[in-house]
Design an enzyme around this catalytic site. Structure first.
Site, PDB file in Angstrom:
ATOM      1  N   ASP A 130       0.857  -1.196   0.000  1.00 14.94           N
ATOM      2  CA  ASP A 130       0.000   0.000   0.000  1.00 14.94           C
ATOM      3  C   ASP A 130       0.888   1.240   0.000  1.00 14.94           C
ATOM      4  O   ASP A 130       1.547   1.519   0.997  1.00 14.94           O
ATOM      5  CB  ASP A 130      -0.888  -0.076   1.256  1.00 14.94           C
ATOM      6  CG  ASP A 130      -1.671   1.200   1.491  1.00 14.94           C
ATOM      7  OD1 ASP A 130      -1.771   2.023   0.568  1.00 14.94           O
ATOM      8  OD2 ASP A 130      -2.198   1.351   2.619  1.00 14.94           O
TER       9      ASP A 130
ATOM     10  N   ASN B 217      -0.211   4.489  -0.675  1.00 16.04           N
ATOM     11  CA  ASN B 217      -0.859   5.770  -0.343  1.00 16.04           C
ATOM     12  C   ASN B 217      -1.623   5.744   0.975  1.00 16.04           C
ATOM     13  O   ASN B 217      -2.401   6.652   1.274  1.00 16.04           O
ATOM     14  CB  ASN B 217      -1.776   6.225  -1.487  1.00 16.04           C
ATOM     15  CG  ASN B 217      -2.877   5.205  -1.751  1.00 16.04           C
ATOM     16  OD1 ASN B 217      -2.904   4.140  -1.112  1.00 16.04           O
ATOM     17  ND2 ASN B 217      -3.765   5.514  -2.662  1.00 16.04           N
TER      18      ASN B 217
ATOM     19  N   ASP C 110      -4.112   3.904   2.150  1.00 20.01           N
ATOM     20  CA  ASP C 110      -5.571   3.728   2.248  1.00 20.01           C
ATOM     21  C   ASP C 110      -5.946   2.311   2.686  1.00 20.01           C
ATOM     22  O   ASP C 110      -7.118   1.929   2.643  1.00 20.01           O
ATOM     23  CB  ASP C 110      -6.263   4.076   0.916  1.00 20.01           C
ATOM     24  CG  ASP C 110      -5.849   3.141  -0.217  1.00 20.01           C
ATOM     25  OD1 ASP C 110      -4.970   2.270   0.006  1.00 20.01           O
ATOM     26  OD2 ASP C 110      -6.404   3.267  -1.318  1.00 20.01           O
TER      27      ASP C 110
ATOM     28  N   ASP D  52      -1.552  -1.146  -4.079  1.00 22.28           N
ATOM     29  CA  ASP D  52      -1.736  -0.405  -5.340  1.00 22.28           C
ATOM     30  C   ASP D  52      -0.496  -0.582  -6.218  1.00 22.28           C
ATOM     31  O   ASP D  52       0.533  -1.092  -5.767  1.00 22.28           O
ATOM     32  CB  ASP D  52      -1.986   1.083  -5.048  1.00 22.28           C
ATOM     33  CG  ASP D  52      -1.014   1.616  -4.009  1.00 22.28           C
ATOM     34  OD1 ASP D  52       0.205   1.505  -4.253  1.00 22.28           O
ATOM     35  OD2 ASP D  52      -1.456   2.088  -2.945  1.00 22.28           O
TER      36      ASP D  52
ATOM     37  N   ASP E 134      -5.066 -11.854 -15.033  1.00 22.18           N
ATOM     38  CA  ASP E 134      -6.185 -12.768 -14.881  1.00 22.18           C
ATOM     39  C   ASP E 134      -7.222 -12.404 -15.938  1.00 22.18           C
ATOM     40  O   ASP E 134      -7.568 -11.227 -16.080  1.00 22.18           O
ATOM     41  CB  ASP E 134      -6.793 -12.589 -13.478  1.00 22.18           C
ATOM     42  CG  ASP E 134      -7.123 -13.912 -12.828  1.00 22.18           C
ATOM     43  OD1 ASP E 134      -7.869 -14.678 -13.447  1.00 22.18           O
ATOM     44  OD2 ASP E 134      -6.631 -14.161 -11.706  1.00 22.18           O
TER      45      ASP E 134
ATOM     46  N   ASP F 140      -9.519 -17.654 -15.887  1.00 17.30           N
ATOM     47  CA  ASP F 140     -10.391 -17.978 -14.767  1.00 17.30           C
ATOM     48  C   ASP F 140     -11.515 -18.911 -15.227  1.00 17.30           C
ATOM     49  O   ASP F 140     -12.086 -18.730 -16.308  1.00 17.30           O
ATOM     50  CB  ASP F 140     -11.007 -16.664 -14.252  1.00 17.30           C
ATOM     51  CG  ASP F 140     -11.810 -16.855 -12.994  1.00 17.30           C
ATOM     52  OD1 ASP F 140     -11.199 -17.175 -11.964  1.00 17.30           O
ATOM     53  OD2 ASP F 140     -13.041 -16.689 -13.035  1.00 17.30           O
TER      54      ASP F 140
ATOM     55  N   GLU G  58      -7.168 -22.195 -15.318  1.00 11.42           N
ATOM     56  CA  GLU G  58      -7.645 -22.565 -13.979  1.00 11.42           C
ATOM     57  C   GLU G  58      -8.620 -23.723 -14.138  1.00 11.42           C
ATOM     58  O   GLU G  58      -9.832 -23.551 -14.240  1.00 11.42           O
ATOM     59  CB  GLU G  58      -8.350 -21.393 -13.292  1.00 11.42           C
ATOM     60  CG  GLU G  58      -8.575 -21.672 -11.818  1.00 11.42           C
ATOM     61  CD  GLU G  58      -9.963 -21.338 -11.293  1.00 11.42           C
ATOM     62  OE1 GLU G  58     -10.198 -21.612 -10.116  1.00 11.42           O
ATOM     63  OE2 GLU G  58     -10.803 -20.835 -12.045  1.00 11.42           O
TER      64      GLU G  58
ATOM     65  N   HIS H 232      -5.117 -17.977  -4.033  1.00 10.44           N
ATOM     66  CA  HIS H 232      -6.063 -17.124  -3.295  1.00 10.44           C
ATOM     67  C   HIS H 232      -7.390 -17.813  -2.987  1.00 10.44           C
ATOM     68  O   HIS H 232      -8.263 -17.202  -2.386  1.00 10.44           O
ATOM     69  CB  HIS H 232      -6.314 -15.857  -4.104  1.00 10.44           C
ATOM     70  CG  HIS H 232      -7.038 -16.162  -5.391  1.00 10.44           C
ATOM     71  ND1 HIS H 232      -6.459 -16.891  -6.410  1.00 10.44           N
ATOM     72  CD2 HIS H 232      -8.295 -15.906  -5.783  1.00 10.44           C
ATOM     73  CE1 HIS H 232      -7.335 -17.041  -7.379  1.00 10.44           C
ATOM     74  NE2 HIS H 232      -8.463 -16.459  -7.031  1.00 10.44           N
ATOM     75  N   ASP H 233      -7.563 -19.041  -3.437  1.00  6.91           N
ATOM     76  CA  ASP H 233      -8.802 -19.770  -3.163  1.00  6.91           C
ATOM     77  C   ASP H 233      -8.599 -20.905  -2.170  1.00  6.91           C
ATOM     78  O   ASP H 233      -9.543 -21.633  -1.867  1.00  6.91           O
ATOM     79  CB  ASP H 233      -9.348 -20.405  -4.459  1.00  6.91           C
ATOM     80  CG  ASP H 233      -9.862 -19.379  -5.448  1.00  6.91           C
ATOM     81  OD1 ASP H 233     -10.352 -18.327  -5.003  1.00  6.91           O
ATOM     82  OD2 ASP H 233      -9.786 -19.635  -6.660  1.00  6.91           O
TER      83      ASP H 233
END
Ligand code: NOJ
Length: 572
Positions: A20, A22, A24, A28, A97, A198, A278, A335-336
Site C-alpha cells: 500500500d 498511499n 488507504d 496499489d 487474470d 479464470d 484454472e 487465493h482460493d
C-alpha cells in the site's frame, strides 16, 4: 529449446494485499512497483496478477466492470504500464487474470442487456423465462442458492454460475467472443506476457438446460457432509460424487475446446505469450500444442496430507496423461485455498513442511506457481467476527448456517472461515512494524493483518537471518535457475515403496546432467542405498548445509525432513 514459461517460476500477487503506497489500507500499483526489487532479489521469473480491473468487489475483483482499465484504488492505467515496464526491466514477466465466464452485474454490457428484451446486448447474457412461477430450472450456483436471478424490469431470469453479481456471458453469441478477443489484444498490445484463465470449465452450459438429476438440495449435501465423521469414507465419497452431479450440465461442455483453440490463435499472433488454465482438466492442453500452454495440476494439492505415496501417484497419473508436447504446471496454494503451512503443516514441524513444499514445487517436472507471502511462512488468519469478512462465499455460508441450519454463531463462524477465502488473502507482512509495514500505523487495512508478523513472519526480520525461510526460498530459487536438469529433466521415481521419503531423478539428456532429489517427509532419518549407474553424487543443495560434499550413493544418510539435491557424477 524450452520457452520462457517452461523455465519460469511464477509468483501470484493478490493486488489488494501486496503493498500500500498511499496509506488507504489497500495495495496499489505504485506500491507493487516499489517491491519489484524484492521480487527480483527473491529470484522469481514471472508474476501472475489476480484481477486488477475496476470492480464493485462482490467477488474480490473476479467481478469485472471494465476489462480495459485499472481499479482506481490500485492506480491508473499509466501506473500499471509503469509496473509492467519496471517488471520487464528486471526480466520479470507479467500475466493477467482473464475472466471470460462472467462480468460484473455493473458492467455496461450487462446494464444494457438487462434494460429491455430487445436491447442489442440482450443476448450477450443468458436470459430465460421462468417456469411454474419459479426459475427456469433447478440449477445451483456454485456459491450457493439458485443459479438464476429474477429481473423484474423484463420479467425474465438471468443465469449466474457464481454470485448473482456475476452474470454469465453467452459465449454462443459471436459478438461476445469478438468483444473479449478485443480485450485480449488490448493487453497483449500493451506488452503483457499472457493470461491466467479464470473458470474455463464453466464458460458453456448445456443449451437444452435440463434439470440436474440429484435428489438432495445443495444445502442438504453440505449438511450431510458436515455431519459425517472421518471414518465414513464411502458415504462421503458418495455425497461428493452427488455434489459433482449437481453441476453436470453446467460445466465441461465440449464447445469450450473450440473456443480455447481460437483464443490460442489470437495469442499466437504475438510472440512468446502464455495461457494458463484454472482447471485440473488435462483436456485443456488440447493436442498439446493448440489450446492452453499450462493447466494447473490441482489434484496434487487436493489432500490434507502430502505423503511420498500421494506425490508419486499424482506424478504417475498426471505425467502419463499429458498429451505429447504438453508441459506440467504445479502449485500448492493460491487465493482460493488455505496457505501452504496451514494446509500441509502438522503444527509441530511447520517450518520443515514449508521447506519440503517449496522443494517439491521447484524439483518436480513443470512450471511452479508460488503464492505471495508463502516465502516468509504466512499462515491463514481465521477472522473473529463476521463483520470482518470480505469474501461473500464466507458471508453467505455463515448466514445459511445460522439461518437455515440453526447453528450457533461460533460454529457458523468456524465453518465460514473454512469455506471463505479471506484467511489466505491478508496483507503482505513486510516488517515488524505497525500493520506489518503494509500500511502506515493507524490505518485500517482492507483485511486485518495477521498478528504473527511480530513473531518473525515478516520480510525484514528474515532478510538478515541466513536460516530463515525467506533465505531458503532465495537459495533454492537460485539453485533451480543454475541447474538445467531441475528445469528440463525427465522425472524418474526411485524407491517407490518408501513411506517416509520421496526420491527421484531429474535427467536431462540435452544438458548432460542428472540430479538426484530426496525429500524426507518424515521426522525419521534414513540410510539409503541407490543402485544407480553412478555411485557418487555431488551435493548441490541440502537443508542441512552440506553443499559441495561428494556423497556415497550406496550409503546416503538423510536427516529428518532433509531436502537433498545432488548431481550424479561418474563412477569413480
Ligand atoms: C475462480 C477464482 O480463482 C475465484 O477466486 C473466483 O471466485 C471464481 N473463479 C469466480 O470468478
Amino acid at each position: 529449446m524450452l520457452a520462457w514459461w517452461q523455465k519460469a517460476v511464477f509468483y501470484q500477487i493478490y493486488p489488494r494485499s501486496f503493498a500500500d503506497s498511499n496509506g488507504d489500507g489497500i495495495s496499489d500499483f505504485p506500491g507493487m512497483t516499489a517491491r519489484l526489487d524484492y521480487l527480483q532479489d527473491l529470484g522469481i521469473d514471472a508474476v501472475w496478477l489476480s484481477p486488477h480491473y475496476p470492480s464493485p468487489q462482490f467477488d474480490c475483483g473476479y467481478d469485472i466492470s471494465d476489462y480495459e482499465d485499472v481499479a482506481p484504488e490500485y492506480g491508473t492505467l499509466d501506473d500499471f504500464k509503469r509496473f509492467l515496464d519496471e517488471a520487464h526491466r528486471r526480466n520479470i514477466r507479467v500475466i493477467l487474470d482473464l475472466v471470460l465466464n462472467h462480468t460484473s452485474h455493473e458492467h455496461p454490457w450487462f446494464l444494457e442487456s438487462r434494460s429491455s428484451r430487445d436491447n442489442p446486448k440482450r443476448d450477450w447474457y443468458i436470459w430465460r423465462d421462468g417456469k411454474d412461477g419459479g426459475p427456469p430450472n433447478n440449477w445451483y450456483s456454485i456459491f450457493g442458492g439458485s443459479a438464476w436471478e429474477y429481473d423484474p424490469t423484463t420479467d425474465q431470469y438471468y443465469y449466474h454460475f457464481f454470485l448473482k453479481e456475476q452474470p454469465d456471458l453467452n459465449w454462443r453469441n459471436p459478438e461476445v467472443k469478438k468483444a473479449m478477443f478485443d480485450v485480449v489484444r488490448f493487453w497483449l498490445d500493451m506488452g503483457v506476457d499472457g493470461f491466467r484463465l479464470d473458470a474455463v470449465s464453466t464458460i458453456f452450459e448445456d443449451p437444452e438446460m435440463p434439470d440436474h438429476p440429484v435428489q438432495f438440495t445443495q444445502l442438504d449435501l453440505y449438511k450431510a457432509l458436515l455431519a459425517l465423521r472421518g471414518e465414513e469414507k464411502e458415504r462421503a465419497a458418495y455425497l461428493r460424487a452427488q455434489r459433482e452431479e449437481l453441476f453436470k450440465y453446467q460445466r465441461d461442455m465440449p464447445e469450450v475446446h473450440e473456443l480455447m483453440q481460437e483464443l490460442r490463435s489470437v495469442v499466437d499472433e504475438y510472440p512468446d505469450r502464455v495461457l494458463v488454465g484454472e482447471s485440473d482438466q488435462i483436456a485443456f492442453y488440447g493436442d498439446g500444442t493448440n489450446e492452453l500452454h499450462l493447466v494447473f495440476n490441482f489434484p496434487l494439492m487436493r489432500t490434507d496430507r502430502l505423503t511420498p505415496a500421494w506425490v508419486r501417484a499424482n506424478q504417475r497419473e498426471r505425467l502419463a496423461a499429458l498429451p505429447p508436447g504438453a508441459w506440467p504446471c504445479n502449485t500448492l496454494g493460491n487465493h482460493d485455498s488455505p496457505r501452504v503451512i496451514s494446509h500441509f503443516g502438522d503444527g509441530e514441524h511447520d517450518a520443515e513442511w514449508a521447506r519440503i513444499c517449496l522443494a517439491l514445487m521447484l524439483t518436480l517436472k513443470g512450471t511452479p506457481f508460488l503464492y505471495y507471502g508463502e516465502e516468509i511462512g504466512m499462515t491463514d488468519l481465521p477472522l473473529q467476527d463476521i463483520g470482518q469478512f470480505r469474501d461473500m462465499l464466507g458471508v453467505r455460508a455463515y448466514h445459511a448456517f445460522v439461518q437455515e441450519m440453526g447453528m450457533s454463531h461460533e460454529e457458523a463462524l468456524a465453518i465460514a472461515n473454512q469455506v471463505g477465502r479471506d484467511k489466505c488473502r491478508t496483507p503482505m507482512q513486510w516488517a515488524n512494524a505497525p500493520n506489518a509495514g503494509f500500511s502506515p500505523a493507524g490505518v485500517q487495512t482492507w483485511l486485518p493483518v495477521n498478528p504473527n508478523y511480530t513473531q518473525g513472519v515478516n520480510v525484514q526480520d528474515q532478510l538478515d537471518d541466513p536460516d530463515s525461510l525467506l533465505n531458503f526460498y532465495r537459495r533454492m530459487l537460485r539453485l533451480r535457475r543454475e541447474t538445467p536438469a531441475l528445469i528440463a529433466g525427465e522425472y524418474e521415481p526411485l524407491h517407490e515403496d518408501a513411506e517416509d521419503y520421496l526420491a527421484f531423478l531429474r535427467h536431462s539428456e540435452a544438458d548432460g546432467q542428472t540430479c538426484l532429489v530426496v525429500l524426507n517427509m518424515s521426522d525419521r532419518s534414513h540410510r539409503l542405498h541407490f543402485d544407480l549407474e553412478a555411485t557418487r553424487a555431488r551435493c548441490l543443495f541440502s537443508s542441512r548445509t552440506r553443499e559441495g560434499t561428494v556423497d556415497d550413493l550406496t550409503e546416503l544418510f538423510i536427516a529428518p525432513f532433509e531436502v537433498y539435491i545432488a548431481e550424479l557424477t561418474h563412477r569413480i
